[in-house]
Enzyme design. Structure first.
Site, PDB file in Angstrom:
ATOM      1  N   ASP A 108       4.439   1.639  -4.485  1.00  0.00           N
ATOM      2  CA  ASP A 108       3.498   2.266  -5.427  1.00  0.00           C
ATOM      3  C   ASP A 108       3.284   1.312  -6.601  1.00  0.00           C
ATOM      4  OD1 ASP A 108       2.102   3.774  -7.229  1.00  0.00           O
ATOM      5  OD2 ASP A 108       3.438   5.526  -7.133  1.00  0.00           O
ATOM      6  N   VAL A 109       2.055   0.822  -6.746  1.00  0.00           N
ATOM      7  CA  VAL A 109       1.783  -0.158  -7.803  1.00  0.00           C
ATOM      8  C   VAL A 109       1.878   0.463  -9.203  1.00  0.00           C
ATOM      9  CG1 VAL A 109      -0.735   0.065  -7.980  1.00  0.00           C
ATOM     10  CG2 VAL A 109       0.332  -2.182  -8.225  1.00  0.00           C
ATOM     11  N   ASP A 130       0.867  -1.177   0.000  1.00  0.00           N
ATOM     12  CA  ASP A 130       0.000   0.000   0.000  1.00  0.00           C
ATOM     13  C   ASP A 130       0.907   1.230   0.000  1.00  0.00           C
ATOM     14  OD1 ASP A 130      -3.275   0.154   0.989  1.00  0.00           O
ATOM     15  OD2 ASP A 130      -2.144   2.023   0.864  1.00  0.00           O
ATOM     16  N   TYR A 190     -12.280   6.309 -13.615  1.00  0.00           N
ATOM     17  CA  TYR A 190     -12.527   5.041 -12.890  1.00  0.00           C
ATOM     18  C   TYR A 190     -13.239   4.038 -13.795  1.00  0.00           C
ATOM     19  CZ  TYR A 190     -14.015   1.821  -9.182  1.00  0.00           C
ATOM     20  OH  TYR A 190     -14.231   0.702  -8.406  1.00  0.00           O
TER      21      TYR A 190
END
Ligand code: NAD
Length: 278
Positions: free
Chosen positions: A63-64, A37, A155
């Site tokens: 950080d993905v 996370d 989104y």
């Protein structure tokens, strides 16, 4: 209860919310769990809960949206546990912004976390999964995977994109015994962005309307327990799947109605994949 021994799992964005529940469900099933996370406070709470469950775990700020960081996370998991069987990409950055106020920076940040994060996870895990003979990559579905909502242009684009990614990748991943699917919650859960601190302050009657993410998490455990060759390129929904498992046990006789809110979409995908020439 399904057991997943000798299984190593990565859940991104799992400091809180749905990812936290999925991580705990995997741990309760006996898997080793790495949680990432951006938020250190939420990560600390998740680590405390995994420890209380007795789960072998590792939490890491990462950080993905950054491919190099994803590769480092995968390397750490493999160094610790010798393998990586399941990646669940839960992390999301989802401010509600109307199109006219949506700056290019905001647009790309949402895309690179929600959709780019899935690419980064798959890219980082791919060589390891290939070399160990298979694995599961699971994205998170939503109502916004199928419908549009105001103030959610990025989104909805992310969630539609995640479906396209697993549909196409599933065909290329077949040969390596790697499955790519999505699972939506299938029931109301706490709103995205709500922190643990805000959740703790929320009225009891409101919290009672939200499904327990740990219970829903059994759907991800069930899918990860299937041989990767059984299902790939599909969208599941946790609530009906978990209800089916409770009613009939994990080895239930399969029908799309039992595992998703969208059985017609499931059947259309079955038809497409079965007719697709490799
Ligand atoms: N909450 C809902 O109603 C709902 C409904 C359908 C689908 N979903 C999906 O469930 C998943 C989890 O959402 P949630 O509602 O639990 O959200 P949440 O906001 O509670 O949790 C998301 C987590 O991702 C973390 N995060 C954000 N950017 C990150 C990054 N770049 N790298 C790593 N971590 C990062 C956040 O810090 C946070 O802890 C998402 O994919 C979301 O689209 C949620």
């Amino acid at each position: 209860m399904l057991q997943l021994r000798d299984t190593a799992v990565l859940v991104t964005g799992a400091g809180r919310g749905l990812g936290w529940g999925i991580a705990r469900a995997f741990g309760i099933a006996g898997a080793k769990v790495c949680v990432t996370d951006l938020d250190e406070e939420e990560l600390a709470r998740c680590a405390r809960d995994l420890a209380a469950d007795g789960t072998t775990h590792h939490t890491r700020r990462s950080d993905v949206a950054d491919l190099t960081e994803c590769a480092t996370v995968v390397k750490t998991i493999v160094n610790r546990w010798g393998r990586l069987d399941v990646v669940v990409h839960c992390a999301i950055y989802m401010p509600l912004i109307g199109f006219e106020a949506l700056t290019p920076e905001e647009w790309w940040r949402q895309i690179t976390v929600g959709l780019g994060g899935l690419f980064n996870c798959a890219h980082a895990a791919w060589p390891q999964m290939k070399s160990q003979g298979g694995g599961h990559v699971i994205g998170i579905a939503s109502g916004s995977s199928l419908r549009g909502y105001k103030d959610e242009v990025a989104y909805c684009t992310v969630k539609h994109g995640v479906e396209g990614f697993v549909k196409a990748m599933s065909l290329e991943a077949r040969a390596h015994n790697i499955a790519l699917n999505t699972i939506g919650p299938g029931a109301p859960i706490k709103p995205t962005r709500m922190t643990w601190a805000e959740y703790d302050q929320a009225p009891t009657n409101l919290r009672a309307r939200w499904a327990d993410p740990v219970e829903l998490g059994q759907a991800w455990v069930w899918l990860a327990a299937q041989p990767p060759g059984r299902f790939s390129g599909y969208r599941f929904d946790a609530a009906p799947l978990v209800q089916t498992i409770a009613r009939e046990g994990p080895a239930f006789s399969f029908a799309p109605e039992k595992v998703t809110l969208y059985p017609d979409d499931f059947r259309a995908r079955q038809e497409w994949y079965s007719g697709y020439a490799d």
